[in-house]
Design a protein around this motif. Structure first.
Motif, PDB file in Angstrom:
ATOM      1  N   ASP A  66      72.625  -2.038  19.762  1.00 22.87           N
ATOM      2  CA  ASP A  66      73.636  -3.085  19.578  1.00 22.87           C
ATOM      3  C   ASP A  66      74.209  -3.487  20.941  1.00 22.87           C
ATOM      4  N   PRO A  67      73.706  -4.592  21.522  1.00 25.02           N
ATOM      5  CA  PRO A  67      74.178  -5.022  22.843  1.00 25.02           C
ATOM      6  C   PRO A  67      75.687  -5.266  22.906  1.00 25.02           C
ATOM      7  N   GLN A  68      76.309  -5.604  21.778  1.00 26.79           N
ATOM      8  CA  GLN A  68      77.754  -5.810  21.759  1.00 26.79           C
ATOM      9  C   GLN A  68      78.502  -4.516  22.079  1.00 26.79           C
ATOM     10  N   LEU A  69      77.942  -3.391  21.653  1.00 29.45           N
ATOM     11  CA  LEU A  69      78.568  -2.096  21.957  1.00 29.45           C
ATOM     12  C   LEU A  69      78.590  -1.837  23.458  1.00 29.45           C
ATOM     13  N   ILE A  70      77.533  -2.271  24.140  1.00 28.80           N
ATOM     14  CA  ILE A  70      77.485  -2.102  25.596  1.00 28.80           C
ATOM     15  C   ILE A  70      78.614  -2.907  26.238  1.00 28.80           C
ATOM     16  N   ASP A  71      78.771  -4.149  25.807  1.00 26.89           N
ATOM     17  CA  ASP A  71      79.842  -4.987  26.346  1.00 26.89           C
ATOM     18  C   ASP A  71      81.215  -4.389  26.048  1.00 26.89           C
ATOM     19  N   GLU A  72      81.388  -3.898  24.839  1.00 25.36           N
ATOM     20  CA  GLU A  72      82.667  -3.293  24.458  1.00 25.36           C
ATOM     21  C   GLU A  72      82.945  -2.045  25.291  1.00 25.36           C
ATOM     22  N   TYR A  73      81.923  -1.232  25.490  1.00 26.44           N
ATOM     23  CA  TYR A  73      82.042  -0.025  26.308  1.00 26.44           C
ATOM     24  C   TYR A  73      82.497  -0.391  27.726  1.00 26.44           C
ATOM     25  N   VAL A  74      81.839  -1.371  28.329  1.00 20.49           N
ATOM     26  CA  VAL A  74      82.162  -1.799  29.690  1.00 20.49           C
ATOM     27  C   VAL A  74      83.592  -2.326  29.759  1.00 20.49           C
ATOM     28  N   GLU A  75      83.982  -3.136  28.805  1.00 24.10           N
ATOM     29  CA  GLU A  75      85.347  -3.690  28.789  1.00 24.10           C
ATOM     30  C   GLU A  75      86.395  -2.590  28.665  1.00 24.10           C
ATOM     31  N   GLN A  76      86.140  -1.607  27.809  1.00 21.85           N
ATOM     32  CA  GLN A  76      87.098  -0.509  27.650  1.00 21.85           C
ATOM     33  C   GLN A  76      87.196   0.331  28.926  1.00 21.85           C
ATOM     34  N   VAL A  77      86.071   0.568  29.578  1.00 19.52           N
ATOM     35  CA  VAL A  77      86.084   1.324  30.840  1.00 19.52           C
ATOM     36  C   VAL A  77      86.874   0.551  31.890  1.00 19.52           C
ATOM     37  N   LYS A  78      86.645  -0.755  31.980  1.00 17.12           N
ATOM     38  CA  LYS A  78      87.363  -1.590  32.949  1.00 17.12           C
ATOM     39  C   LYS A  78      88.857  -1.638  32.676  1.00 17.12           C
ATOM     40  N   SER A  79      89.262  -1.478  31.422  1.00 19.02           N
ATOM     41  CA  SER A  79      90.687  -1.535  31.075  1.00 19.02           C
ATOM     42  C   SER A  79      91.471  -0.354  31.645  1.00 19.02           C
ATOM     43  N   GLY A  80      90.769   0.735  31.965  1.00 13.21           N
ATOM     44  CA  GLY A  80      91.426   1.900  32.557  1.00 13.21           C
ATOM     45  C   GLY A  80      91.996   2.880  31.556  1.00 13.21           C
ATOM     46  N   ILE A  81      91.868   2.605  30.270  1.00 12.98           N
ATOM     47  CA  ILE A  81      92.404   3.517  29.267  1.00 12.98           C
ATOM     48  C   ILE A  81      91.301   4.056  28.346  1.00 12.98           C
ATOM     49  N   PHE A  82      90.088   4.066  28.825  1.00 12.32           N
ATOM     50  CA  PHE A  82      88.937   4.487  28.028  1.00 12.32           C
ATOM     51  C   PHE A  82      88.952   5.992  27.780  1.00 12.32           C
ATOM     52  N   LYS A  83      88.667   6.374  26.541  1.00  6.42           N
ATOM     53  CA  LYS A  83      88.497   7.772  26.145  1.00  6.42           C
ATOM     54  C   LYS A  83      87.156   7.882  25.439  1.00  6.42           C
ATOM     55  N   LEU A  84      86.299   8.769  25.917  1.00  8.44           N
ATOM     56  CA  LEU A  84      84.939   8.884  25.401  1.00  8.44           C
ATOM     57  C   LEU A  84      84.885   9.381  23.958  1.00  8.44           C
ATOM     58  N   LYS A  85      85.675  10.384  23.621  1.00  7.93           N
ATOM     59  CA  LYS A  85      85.619  10.946  22.260  1.00  7.93           C
ATOM     60  C   LYS A  85      85.918   9.908  21.178  1.00  7.93           C
ATOM     61  N   PRO A  86      87.033   9.157  21.263  1.00 10.23           N
ATOM     62  CA  PRO A  86      87.275   8.132  20.230  1.00 10.23           C
ATOM     63  C   PRO A  86      86.190   7.057  20.189  1.00 10.23           C
ATOM     64  N   PHE A  87      85.639   6.713  21.357  1.00  5.16           N
ATOM     65  CA  PHE A  87      84.573   5.710  21.383  1.00  5.16           C
ATOM     66  C   PHE A  87      83.346   6.221  20.633  1.00  5.16           C
ATOM     67  N   ILE A  88      82.999   7.480  20.854  1.00  5.66           N
ATOM     68  CA  ILE A  88      81.846   8.073  20.159  1.00  5.66           C
ATOM     69  C   ILE A  88      82.086   8.083  18.657  1.00  5.66           C
ATOM     70  N   GLU A  89      83.278   8.532  18.255  1.00  7.51           N
ATOM     71  CA  GLU A  89      83.550   8.692  16.833  1.00  7.51           C
ATOM     72  C   GLU A  89      83.801   7.361  16.118  1.00  7.51           C
ATOM     73  N   ASN A  90      84.532   6.452  16.764  1.00  5.59           N
ATOM     74  CA  ASN A  90      84.926   5.206  16.092  1.00  5.59           C
ATOM     75  C   ASN A  90      83.956   4.051  16.285  1.00  5.59           C
ATOM     76  N   ARG A  91      83.366   3.937  17.448  1.00  2.48           N
ATOM     77  CA  ARG A  91      82.498   2.783  17.714  1.00  2.48           C
ATOM     78  C   ARG A  91      81.009   3.121  17.600  1.00  2.48           C
ATOM     79  N   LEU A  92      80.629   4.341  17.974  1.00  5.39           N
ATOM     80  CA  LEU A  92      79.215   4.717  17.869  1.00  5.39           C
ATOM     81  C   LEU A  92      78.913   5.351  16.511  1.00  5.39           C
ATOM     82  N   ASN A  93      79.981   5.562  15.719  1.00  2.94           N
ATOM     83  CA  ASN A  93      79.833   6.166  14.389  1.00  2.94           C
ATOM     84  C   ASN A  93      79.019   7.453  14.437  1.00  2.94           C
TER      85      ASN A  93
END
Length: 133
Positions: free
Chosen positions: A57-84
Motif C-alpha cells: 500500500d503506497p499510501q502507507l509509505i507516504d503516511e509513514y514519512v509524514e508522521q516521521v517528519k512531524s516529529g511525534i512518530f511512535k513505531l509501536k502504534p504505527f505497527i498496531e494501528n496502521r500496519l494492522n
C-alpha cells in the motif's frame, strides 16, 4: 600473512570501568525504524517484514514519512494501528535490557560474525597509555 605464526585464543576480560567501542554508524538502531522498548524488553523489528507490508500500500509509505517528519512518530502504534500487525509478528529478535535512558538511537558495539570484541589497536592504546601514565 602466515597464520602459523599466530595463536588464536579467546580471553575473557573483566573491565574496571564501563567500556564501549562503537561499530560503523550504519549498524546503529533507530527508534523510528528499528526497535521498540517495552519495560525490560528491546524488540528489534524485522525490516523485511515491514517492507513487505508497506510495499502492498503506497499510501502507507507516504503516511509513514509524514508522521516521521512531524516529529511525534511512535513505531509501536504505527505497527498496531496502521500496519494492522503486532509487535510479536514483526519482531526479529528480543533482548532483555536493564535500562533504556531515552528515545535516541542505540549505538552498536563493534563485532565480527555476531561476536563482540576489543580490537588489538584499542588494547595496544590502553597499554601504551598505562605505561606512559
Amino acid at each position: 600473512m602466515n597464520s602459523e605464526k599466530y595463536i588464536k585464543e579467546k580471553i575473557n576480560l573483566t573491565t574496571l570501568t564501563p567500556i564501549f567501542i562503537g561499530d560503523d554508524q550504519s549498524a546503529d538502531l533507530s527508534p523510528i525504524t528499528d526497535f521498540v522498548v517495552e519495560q525490560d524488553k528491546l524488540r528489534i523489528i524485522d525490516q523485511n517484514k515491514i517492507e513487505d507490508i508497506l510495499s502492498e500500500d503506497p499510501q502507507l509509505i507516504d503516511e509513514y514519512v509524514e508522521q516521521v517528519k512531524s516529529g511525534i512518530f511512535k513505531l509501536k502504534p504505527f505497527i498496531e494501528n496502521r500496519l494492522n500487525s503486532t509487535l510479536e509478528e514483526l519482531t526479529k529478535k528480543t533482548l532483555t535490557i536493564q535500562h533504556y535512558p531515552g528515545q535516541g538511537e542505540i549505538k552498536s558495539f563493534i563485532n565480527s560474525l555476531g561476536n563482540v570484541f576489543i580490537p588489538g589497536s584499542t588494547i595496544k592504546g590502553a597499554i601504551r597509555t598505562t605505561v606512559i601514565y
